[in-house]
Design a protein around this motif. Structure first.
Motif, PDB file in Angstrom:
ATOM      1  N   LEU A   6      -3.044  55.476   1.070  1.00 45.76           N
ATOM      2  CA  LEU A   6      -2.245  55.049   2.220  1.00 45.76           C
ATOM      3  C   LEU A   6      -2.672  55.890   3.411  1.00 45.76           C
ATOM      4  CD1 LEU A   6       0.256  53.343   3.215  1.00 45.76           C
ATOM      5  CD2 LEU A   6       1.633  55.388   2.709  1.00 45.76           C
ATOM      6  N   HIS A   7      -3.195  55.224   4.445  1.00 47.35           N
ATOM      7  CA  HIS A   7      -3.670  55.930   5.639  1.00 47.35           C
ATOM      8  C   HIS A   7      -2.659  55.903   6.770  1.00 47.35           C
ATOM      9  CE1 HIS A   7      -7.925  56.504   4.344  1.00 47.35           C
ATOM     10  NE2 HIS A   7      -7.644  55.457   3.581  1.00 47.35           N
ATOM     11  N   ALA A   8      -1.738  54.939   6.738  1.00 46.21           N
ATOM     12  CA  ALA A   8      -0.720  54.821   7.785  1.00 46.21           C
ATOM     13  C   ALA A   8       0.527  54.204   7.174  1.00 46.21           C
ATOM     14  CB  ALA A   8      -1.226  53.960   8.946  1.00 46.21           C
ATOM     15  N   PHE A   9       1.687  54.752   7.514  1.00 47.44           N
ATOM     16  CA  PHE A   9       2.935  54.186   7.018  1.00 47.44           C
ATOM     17  C   PHE A   9       3.107  52.769   7.551  1.00 47.44           C
ATOM     18  CE2 PHE A   9       4.011  58.845   7.222  1.00 47.44           C
ATOM     19  CZ  PHE A   9       4.012  59.051   5.850  1.00 47.44           C
ATOM     20  N   LEU A  59      -0.868  62.243   5.411  1.00 53.78           N
ATOM     21  CA  LEU A  59      -1.757  61.097   5.216  1.00 53.78           C
ATOM     22  C   LEU A  59      -3.198  61.509   5.452  1.00 53.78           C
ATOM     23  CD1 LEU A  59       0.335  58.320   6.998  1.00 53.78           C
ATOM     24  CD2 LEU A  59       0.301  58.933   4.576  1.00 53.78           C
ATOM     25  N   PRO A  60      -4.152  60.882   4.766  1.00 54.54           N
ATOM     26  CA  PRO A  60      -3.941  59.846   3.741  1.00 54.54           C
ATOM     27  C   PRO A  60      -3.408  60.451   2.447  1.00 54.54           C
ATOM     28  CG  PRO A  60      -6.258  60.409   3.867  1.00 54.54           C
ATOM     29  CD  PRO A  60      -5.589  61.169   4.979  1.00 54.54           C
ATOM     30  N   THR A  61      -2.752  59.617   1.649  1.00 55.25           N
ATOM     31  CA  THR A  61      -2.180  60.069   0.396  1.00 55.25           C
ATOM     32  C   THR A  61      -2.414  59.039  -0.689  1.00 55.25           C
ATOM     33  OG1 THR A  61      -0.154  60.900  -0.652  1.00 55.25           O
ATOM     34  CG2 THR A  61       0.088  59.034   0.826  1.00 55.25           C
ATOM     35  N   VAL A  62      -2.437  59.495  -1.923  1.00 54.66           N
ATOM     36  CA  VAL A  62      -2.450  58.625  -3.094  1.00 54.66           C
ATOM     37  C   VAL A  62      -1.024  58.591  -3.625  1.00 54.66           C
ATOM     38  CG1 VAL A  62      -3.322  58.272  -5.430  1.00 54.66           C
ATOM     39  CG2 VAL A  62      -4.842  59.184  -3.660  1.00 54.66           C
ATOM     40  N   PRO A  63      -0.302  57.466  -3.525  1.00 56.50           N
ATOM     41  CA  PRO A  63       1.098  57.418  -3.953  1.00 56.50           C
ATOM     42  C   PRO A  63       1.236  57.512  -5.473  1.00 56.50           C
ATOM     43  CG  PRO A  63       0.534  55.571  -2.495  1.00 56.50           C
ATOM     44  CD  PRO A  63      -0.754  56.191  -2.948  1.00 56.50           C
ATOM     45  N   GLY A  64       2.492  57.566  -5.922  1.00 59.08           N
ATOM     46  CA  GLY A  64       2.802  57.474  -7.342  1.00 59.08           C
ATOM     47  C   GLY A  64       3.076  58.805  -7.998  1.00 59.08           C
TER      48      GLY A  64
END
Length: 331
Positions: A6-9, A59-64
């Protein structure tokens, strides 16, 4: 490795399937080849940039935060015998689950029993943990009459099973005939489509001169209002989510204290800090109990699988209440 970043909310389409460097375990950590990653409604809120129980990531992030798979590497000071073991873990405050590889502290690991696959194990480490946490707030028995909203969902499925295991009468609410059929198959004494007008009268006709003793509520809004009216004196309204669109749905009791007192019922939020406090801060203990219930076959999670690359589709389906059971990504 491949991962969702995810690079941007914003909307679900902001979740991108990309190639990123493989993570390496630090001292006290292991690396897991991920076979299943859990998707939670909280993930969708974080993706939108909405603050909640978890801080918004950089950000960026890897969710979960829920993964299951096989340990393929260990960091310093970790017993190498972990390598090759099937494990499941809740990553806690650190994201990184939507990926082919994930790292976490060895203290967070649970070995997966032979009778569970990776997706089922992921369901129990997160959804199962929450289910057992919610159940801390009530004592179900053969005399209980439980109404479960979203009874075809991940937690709802497990609540129906648990209540039936202790001999309670269970009324499951779900949206649409397909979900109602799943609730019936799961053992509910009555499965009702709350999208149909007059559903509360259907419940009253079933109950006769009885009233419900507990309402497990993850929807809120008008469904919660109607459900509270089906509770008798001393009834409990236990709130563990708010997937509905009504502003009154999220995280607050549906009626005022005076209105609840007049009805002789209680209403409380039973997740977040309330759940942690009731558990004495021992979330690991709730995980242990959830895994033990699954190992013994008393609780069996329902799972809906999506390919990892289709994380955006999974988020959209979850947000629009188009899923059943626990949503899981498969790399």
């Amino acid at each position: 490795m491949h991962a969702i970043r995810l690079h941007a909310f914003g909307p679900a389409e902001n979740l991108r399937y990309e190639t990123v460097p493989d993570p390496a375990p630090k001292p006290g950590q292991v690396r897991i080849t991920v076979a299943a990653a859990g998707v939670h409604l909280i993930d969708t809120a974080i993706r939108k940039g909405q603050p909640g129980p978890f801080p918004l990531p950089e950000l960026p992030t890897v969710p979960g935060r829920e993964v299951a798979g096989t340990v393929d590497a260990v960091g310093a000071d970790v017993d190498p015998s972990w390598i090759g073991k099937r494990v499941v873990a809740h990553l806690g405050m650190v994201p990184g689950g939507y990926a082919e590889l994930a790292v976490t502290e060895v203290a967070r690991l649970h070995e997966i029993p032979a009778n569970l696959d990776a997706a089922e194990a992921v369901a129990m480490i997160g959804t199962g943990r929450t289910t057992l946490g919610v159940l801390q707030f009530t004592e179900l028995s053969r005399d209980s009459i439980a109404i479960v909203t979203a009874a075809a969902g991940g937690i709802g499925t497990l609540l129906v099973q648990y209540a039936k295991n202790v001999g309670a009468t269970v009324i499951g609410l779900a949206g649409g005939p397909a979900k109602v059929a799943l609730v019936q198959q799961n053992g509910a004494d009555l499965a009702v489509d709350y999208r149909q007008p007059g559903w509360t009268q259907q419940v009253r006709d079933f109950l006769g001169d009885r009233t419900a003793t507990v309402l497990f509520d993850s929807v809120g809004g008008e469904i919660a209002y109607a459900g509270i009216d089906l509770l008798g004196k001393g009834g409990q309204h236990l709130i563990y989510g708010g997937s509905g669109t009504d502003p009154k749905a999220v995280g607050t009791p549906t009626y005022s204290a005076d209105e609840l007192a007049a009805r002789g019922v209680t209403s409380e939020l039973v997740v977040g800090q309330a759940m942690i406090q009731r558990a004495g801060g021992d979330l690991r203990g709730l995980e242990d109990r959830a895994m033990a219930e699954a190992t013994a076959g008393r609780l069996r999670p329902a799972v809906q699988r999506f390919p990892l690359a289709e994380a955006a589709t999974a988020h959209h389906a979850l947000e629009t209440r188009g899923t059943t059971g626990k949503v899981v990504l498969i790399p």
